[in-house]
Design an enzyme around this catalytic site. Structure first.
Site, PDB file in Angstrom:
ATOM      1  N   ASN A  14       0.436  -1.387  -0.078  1.00  0.00           N
ATOM      2  CA  ASN A  14       0.028   0.030  -0.470  1.00  0.00           C
ATOM      3  C   ASN A  14       0.996   1.380   0.474  1.00  0.00           C
ATOM      4  O   ASN A  14       1.626   1.338   0.576  1.00  0.00           O
ATOM      5  CB  ASN A  14      -0.979   0.130   1.078  1.00  0.00           C
ATOM      6  CG  ASN A  14      -0.155   0.733   2.295  1.00  0.00           C
ATOM      7  OD1 ASN A  14      -0.671   1.677   2.771  1.00  0.00           O
ATOM      8  ND2 ASN A  14       0.178  -0.076   3.266  1.00  0.00           N
ATOM      9  N   GLY A  61      -0.016   6.286   1.864  1.00  0.00           N
ATOM     10  CA  GLY A  61       0.547   7.816   2.667  1.00  0.00           C
ATOM     11  C   GLY A  61      -0.208   8.848   3.462  1.00  0.00           C
ATOM     12  O   GLY A  61      -0.435  10.295   3.286  1.00  0.00           O
ATOM     13  N   CYS A  67       6.457   5.313   8.762  1.00  0.00           N
ATOM     14  CA  CYS A  67       5.804   5.766   6.966  1.00  0.00           C
ATOM     15  C   CYS A  67       6.897   5.172   5.924  1.00  0.00           C
ATOM     16  O   CYS A  67       7.213   6.468   5.705  1.00  0.00           O
ATOM     17  CB  CYS A  67       4.880   6.471   7.262  1.00  0.00           C
ATOM     18  SG  CYS A  67       4.035   6.075   5.920  1.00  0.00           S
ATOM     19  N   ILE A  82       6.471  -4.507  13.565  1.00  0.00           N
ATOM     20  CA  ILE A  82       7.558  -3.959  12.262  1.00  0.00           C
ATOM     21  C   ILE A  82       6.281  -2.877  11.829  1.00  0.00           C
ATOM     22  O   ILE A  82       4.781  -3.491  11.733  1.00  0.00           O
ATOM     23  CB  ILE A  82       8.184  -4.464  11.603  1.00  0.00           C
ATOM     24  CG1 ILE A  82       7.417  -5.319  10.736  1.00  0.00           C
ATOM     25  CG2 ILE A  82       9.126  -5.064  12.588  1.00  0.00           C
ATOM     26  CD1 ILE A  82       8.313  -6.220   9.445  1.00  0.00           C
ATOM     27  N   GLY A 115      -2.509  -6.768  10.777  1.00  0.00           N
ATOM     28  CA  GLY A 115      -3.131  -5.179   9.944  1.00  0.00           C
ATOM     29  C   GLY A 115      -3.905  -5.917   8.812  1.00  0.00           C
ATOM     30  O   GLY A 115      -5.044  -5.763   8.809  1.00  0.00           O
TER      31      GLY A 115
END
Lengths: 242, 303
Positions: B69, B72, B131, B192, B266
């Site tokens: 992915n 952003g 990120c 992580i 996730g």
């Protein structure tokens, strides 16, 4: 949204690389035309979002084109069960304040307009459908839309069937108070420019989850950021930013 | 009766299961599917000082047993989160939430954390210095120990809530970063974040993702995540929230044996929206199968 298991009743080829699959299961969460389902396939991480062609109390029908490994795998299944999320997306809103509707579908953008056409006819609207394809071998849906009492016009880009050109080349003589459309983005933009009434556009985007969690399919609109999968896939003409 | 409860820096959780940031929104979408109070907690969508649309689409690419992915850090900004999202969440979630915070400068991290510090619903602040999808910030703080230490120290000054620093796996030695965070006052470590990856479309010959690269997550990264949790557990003494490819109750137990005090889930949420609930329901039987009566007792058990 509901996660449940559907049984494959049939899966037949209806045009070049295009298949129609009928699935039996709990359809109670499908609430509007233009919604989609998200199918889990063995060995593939992400589900495959596919728009609903038609549905009733116990079955849902999809029409899909083989474009990658997921749809290739799906096209080879004639029986068995599938883990499916249903009731995804906002779908089209059937308005009560207009008399005539124009449907503009391009390729695999045609399927979500079929159940919509049924509903528009049921509320007494005069419905015209212009269905665009690349070539004669890609055409499907002409008889099905016609059988609903919808005036159905086919266009092909190469002129091998129906009117030569794009859907926007066939609409100048048609009278309509509103329109509904689905297809590739260049077609949607052309429809946007060629129409003068209000209308509803169904968009496509590469999705992660399909139910609003990952923000993978966001777009900007005049009404703020929206998720194609959850706040869409249908946007109204007035909010679209190209 | 088996005991599923765990403790993160004083915050008691009924069970160790926490949906990971970016896969669970601000909770209320999932509350339409099941009662999310069954969760230990959840980490909300990475929140920044200002509203962000994020990256252009396509933002998603599929991989073998995983996905990439490049969202952003799309989010409505911390003011809107406090004004709109937290009150909405309160109606469907009685427990403390983990506030995930992103940023592009130390000032931004400090600003956002100071505001979230005042919110009763927030139990832990999880600072994302990892990120992979934003330039000029985010991950750069997470790739060198002194920057990681500076962010940790600055944030600790503006909040009394436990601060967990979320680390990037895209580094040479993750234990050095973890140790720097601990030395600067971090109450815990989350790891992580995603692994930097990419895919190319063979038909168009172009990258699948508009931003070219993105974060690889899903089942495929579990062994890498597990290894890093194991290493960090030996390097620090603060609690660890382990994550990366966890998708079953067995994975949860394996992650805890490596050293995680709690476990985030996730990408699996995006494929199976009920996975967290189902794992919680499966944990008691899975524990019995492996002769475990108290999850707290197995943390770091593989060392």
């Amino acid at each position: 949204m509901k996660q449940s298991v559907f049984k494959i009743l049939s899966n037949e080829k209806i045009a070049d690389s295009v298949y129609r699959m009928v699935l039996k299961g709990d359809t109670s969460h499908i609430t509007a035309s233009g919604q989609f389902i998200n199918i889990k396939l063995d060995g593939l991480f992400l589900r495959r979002p596919i728009s609903v062609y038609d549905y009733d109390e116990s079955t849902v029908t999809i029409i899909y084109k083989v474009v990658g490994v997921g749809t290739e795998q799906l096209s080879g299944m004639s029986e068995g069960e599938l883990d499916i999320l249903t009731g995804l997306g906002n779908g089209y809103t059937v308005s009560n304040d207009t008399k005539s509707a124009l449907l503009l579908g391009g390729g695999v953008g045609v399927p979500p307009l079929y159940n919509l056409a049924k509903k528009l006819v049921a509320v007494g609207k005069t419905v015209t459908a212009v269905l665009g394809f690349n070539s004669k071998c890609d055409v499907f849906g002409e008889d099905e839309f016609s059988d609903l009492g919808v005036k159905t016009i086919i266009t092909t880009a190469d002129g091998s069937y129906g009117i030569k050109g794009f859907v926007t080349d066939a609409i100048s003589e048609i009278e309509y108070d509103e329109f509904y459309t689905c297809g590739p983005e260049p077609m949607l933009k052309a429809v946007y420019d060629a129409t003068s009434t209000s209308g509803q556009f169904s968009f496509e985007e590469r999705m992660g989850c399909g139910f609003g969690a990952c923000m993978g399919c966001s777009c900007k609109t005049k009404y703020g950021n929206k998720r194609i999968c959850k706040d869409g896939p249908v946007l109204v003409k007035e909010e679209i930013i190209w | 009766m088996v005991d599923l409860s765990v403790n993160l820096s004083g915050l008691e959780l009924d069970n160790p299961i926490i949906p990971a940031s970016g896969t669970f929104g601000y909770g209320h979408d999932f509350a339409e599917l099941y009662d999310i109070n069954i969760l230990g907690s959840f980490s909300f969508k990475g929140t920044t000082k200002d509203e962000r649309f994020g990256n252009p689409t396509p933002r998603i690419a599929e991989c073998e047993a995983g996905m990439i992915n490049s969202v952003g850090l799309q989010n409505p900004g911390v003011d809107a989160v406090i004004a709109d999202e937290l009150p909405k969440l309160k109606k469907v979630f009685d427990k403390k939430v983990i506030a995930n915070v992103g940023g592009f400068s130390i000032d931004e991290y400090v600003h956002t954390c100071a505001l979230l510090d005042k919110e009763d619903q927030v139990g832990i602040i999880e600072v994302n210095i990892s990120c992979p999808n934003v330039h000029g910030g985010g991950m750069s703080f997470g790739t060198n120990p002194s920057d990681a230490a500076s962010v940790t120290e600055a944030v600790k000054k503006v909040t009394t809530k436990p601060v967990y620093i979320k680390l990037s796996p895209n580094v040479t030695d993750i234990t050095e970063i973890a140790k720097a965070c601990e030395a600067s006052g971090a109450d815990g470590i989350s790891l992580i974040n995603t692994l930097l990856g990419m895919r190319i479309n063979l038909k168009t010959k172009n990258p699948v993702i508009a931003n070219k690269m993105g974060g690889f997550s899903g089942k495929a990264i579990f062994p890498v995540a597990l290894r890093m949790v194991y290493q960090v557990y030996e390097a620090v003494s603060v609690p660890i929230i382990g994550m990366g490819g966890v998708s079953s109750a067995d994975d949860v137990i394996e992650m805890m044996l490596a050293g995680a005090s709690a476990v985030q889930i996730g990408a699996a949420n995006l494929v199976d929206p009920y996975v967290c609930r189902d794992i919680i329901l499966a944990l008691p039987d899975t524990m019995k199968k492996y002769g475990i009566d108290n999850l707290k007792n197995i943390i770091g058990g593989a060392h």
